[in-house]
Design a protein around this motif. Structure first.
Motif, mmCIF file in Angstrom:
data_model
loop_
_atom_site.group_PDB
_atom_site.id
_atom_site.type_symbol
_atom_site.label_atom_id
_atom_site.label_comp_id
_atom_site.label_asym_id
_atom_site.label_seq_id
_atom_site.Cartn_x
_atom_site.Cartn_y
_atom_site.Cartn_z
ATOM 1 N N GLU A 140 0.837 -1.200 0.000
ATOM 2 C CA GLU A 140 0.000 0.000 0.000
ATOM 3 C C GLU A 140 0.878 1.260 0.000
ATOM 4 O O GLU A 140 0.633 2.214 -0.746
ATOM 5 N N VAL A 141 1.905 1.261 0.852
ATOM 6 C CA VAL A 141 2.817 2.407 0.893
ATOM 7 C C VAL A 141 3.607 2.493 -0.410
ATOM 8 O O VAL A 141 3.871 3.582 -0.924
ATOM 9 N N ALA A 142 3.961 1.327 -0.973
ATOM 10 C CA ALA A 142 4.669 1.306 -2.259
ATOM 11 C C ALA A 142 3.819 1.957 -3.350
ATOM 12 O O ALA A 142 4.333 2.727 -4.175
ATOM 13 N N LEU A 143 2.528 1.676 -3.354
ATOM 14 C CA LEU A 143 1.638 2.278 -4.352
ATOM 15 C C LEU A 143 1.550 3.790 -4.139
ATOM 16 O O LEU A 143 1.572 4.564 -5.108
ATOM 17 N N ALA A 144 1.459 4.215 -2.877
ATOM 18 C CA ALA A 144 1.447 5.656 -2.591
ATOM 19 C C ALA A 144 2.720 6.308 -3.114
ATOM 20 O O ALA A 144 2.689 7.415 -3.670
ATOM 21 N N HIS A 145 3.847 5.619 -2.956
ATOM 22 C CA HIS A 145 5.119 6.171 -3.439
ATOM 23 C C HIS A 145 5.141 6.257 -4.966
ATOM 24 O O HIS A 145 5.673 7.222 -5.528
ATOM 25 N N GLN A 146 4.555 5.278 -5.621
ATOM 26 C CA GLN A 146 4.495 5.334 -7.089
ATOM 27 C C GLN A 146 3.607 6.489 -7.553
ATOM 28 O O GLN A 146 3.914 7.161 -8.543
ATOM 29 N N TYR A 147 2.525 6.741 -6.824
ATOM 30 C CA TYR A 147 1.699 7.913 -7.144
ATOM 31 C C TYR A 147 2.516 9.192 -6.966
ATOM 32 O O TYR A 147 2.442 10.118 -7.781
ATOM 33 N N PHE A 148 3.301 9.239 -5.890
ATOM 34 C CA PHE A 148 4.152 10.399 -5.640
ATOM 35 C C PHE A 148 5.135 10.615 -6.788
ATOM 36 O O PHE A 148 5.304 11.742 -7.274
ATOM 37 N N LEU A 149 5.782 9.552 -7.229
ATOM 38 C CA LEU A 149 6.769 9.657 -8.317
ATOM 39 C C LEU A 149 6.110 10.095 -9.626
ATOM 40 O O LEU A 149 6.753 10.736 -10.465
#
Length: 299
Positions: free
Chosen positions: A128-137
């Motif tokens: 879930e945090v990984a997906l949030a980070h991909q949205y950030f990138l």
């Protein structure tokens, strides 16, 4: 070549990290046991991996690296596919690799779609945090913050990394959105913390992380909001802020709000307020007198 050496060392350190987590789980070690006997090994591995990622990121990597980068992508997927007591370390390694090393747009788009495909409720917390980070990138900041909100307050520390990344890049407009989110959830975060020192450390880190934004002309009202939402753990910084702005009435109210018996107004500030706004000192002096009387009655 140095780049190849760094790449091999990076892969080796990631392997060592994963093996150490597996060993810890097999031995049934609690977080307390890990902290006492070998947490430093995880810290050392994280630091070494961060240095290796940085050394690789500052060079133009040859095309020969691409197959190894594909393998690294798989390594990052393996990192976040499980939840355990090393979630924070797993997510941090994932973040560093995708922020600094795995920069191709096609790679990031593919990883984001891979994580989205699982569907809500079917991802690990680390994913879930990984997906949030991909949205950030991908500069999908609204999606990032909406995703964080769904996950709950325990993910708030990850905003520190994103704020640091944005301010270091000079992208203060985006940084402001994340600081706004941080200020909205600071109160809930510090209230839930187990003790004063933990909440104070968290507050100090949050203020330090956000400071580059405010020093470059970021919204002053947002800084004050961050201070207000962090009370009483932000008392020192808030008191300095109000005094520097000449907001003596609010400054005096803050002292009476704090209500610390051992708290004394610094003499240099007392003299200035006595000259500029003496009426502000009356409630503070009354409170100090009440404290002395109460102390005398107890003795």
């Amino acid at each position: 070549q140095q780049e190849w050496k760094s790449l091999y060392e990076l892969v080796g350190n990631l392997y060592a990290f994963k093996q150490l987590t597996i060993l810890s789980e097999q031995l049934g070690h609690s977080g307390e046991t890990v902290d006492r006997y070998y947490r430093y090994l995880f810290d050392t591995l994280e630091e070494d991996i961060e240095e290796l990622i940085h050394s690789l990121s500052v060079h133009s990597l040859p095309f020969d690296f691409d197959p190894f980068m594909e393998e690294l992508k798989q390594e990052t997927a393996d990192l976040v596919e499980r939840d355990d007591q090393f979630n924070y370390e797993r997510m941090n390694l994932y973040r560093m690799l995708w922020s600094q090393l795995l920069k191709k747009k096609s790679w990031r788009d593919g990883e984001r779609k891979r994580l989205e495909t699982f569907g809500d409720g079917k991802r690990t917390q680390a994913e879930e945090v990984a997906l949030a980070h991909q949205y950030f990138l991908a500069h999908q900041d609204r999606d990032t913050l909406d995703h964080l909100k769904k996950m709950g307050i325990q993910t708030l520390p990850f905003t520190f990394y994103w704020i640091e990344e944005l301010t270091s890049q000079g992208d203060f407009n985006r940084a402001g959105d994340y600081i706004e989110y941080l200020s909205q959830h600071m109160r809930t975060a510090v209230v839930k913390m187990g003790n004063y020192h933990q909440a104070r450390d968290f507050t100090r880190h949050a203020l330090r992380t956000a400071m580059p934004y405010f020093r470059t002309g970021g919204r002053e009202d947002l800084y004050e909001k961050l201070l207000a939402q962090s009370l009483p753990y932000s008392f020192i910084e808030y008191e300095d802020f109000l005094f520097a702005k000449g907001q003596y009435e609010k400054w005096g109210e803050l002292f009476t709000y704090a209500n610390y018996e051992s708290l004394s107004v610094p003499n240099d500030k007392m003299k200035i307020v006595q000259k500029e706004a003496p009426e502000v000192l009356l409630p503070i002096l009354h409170q100090a007198a009440d404290g002395l009387i109460a102390q005398k009655n107890r003795s």
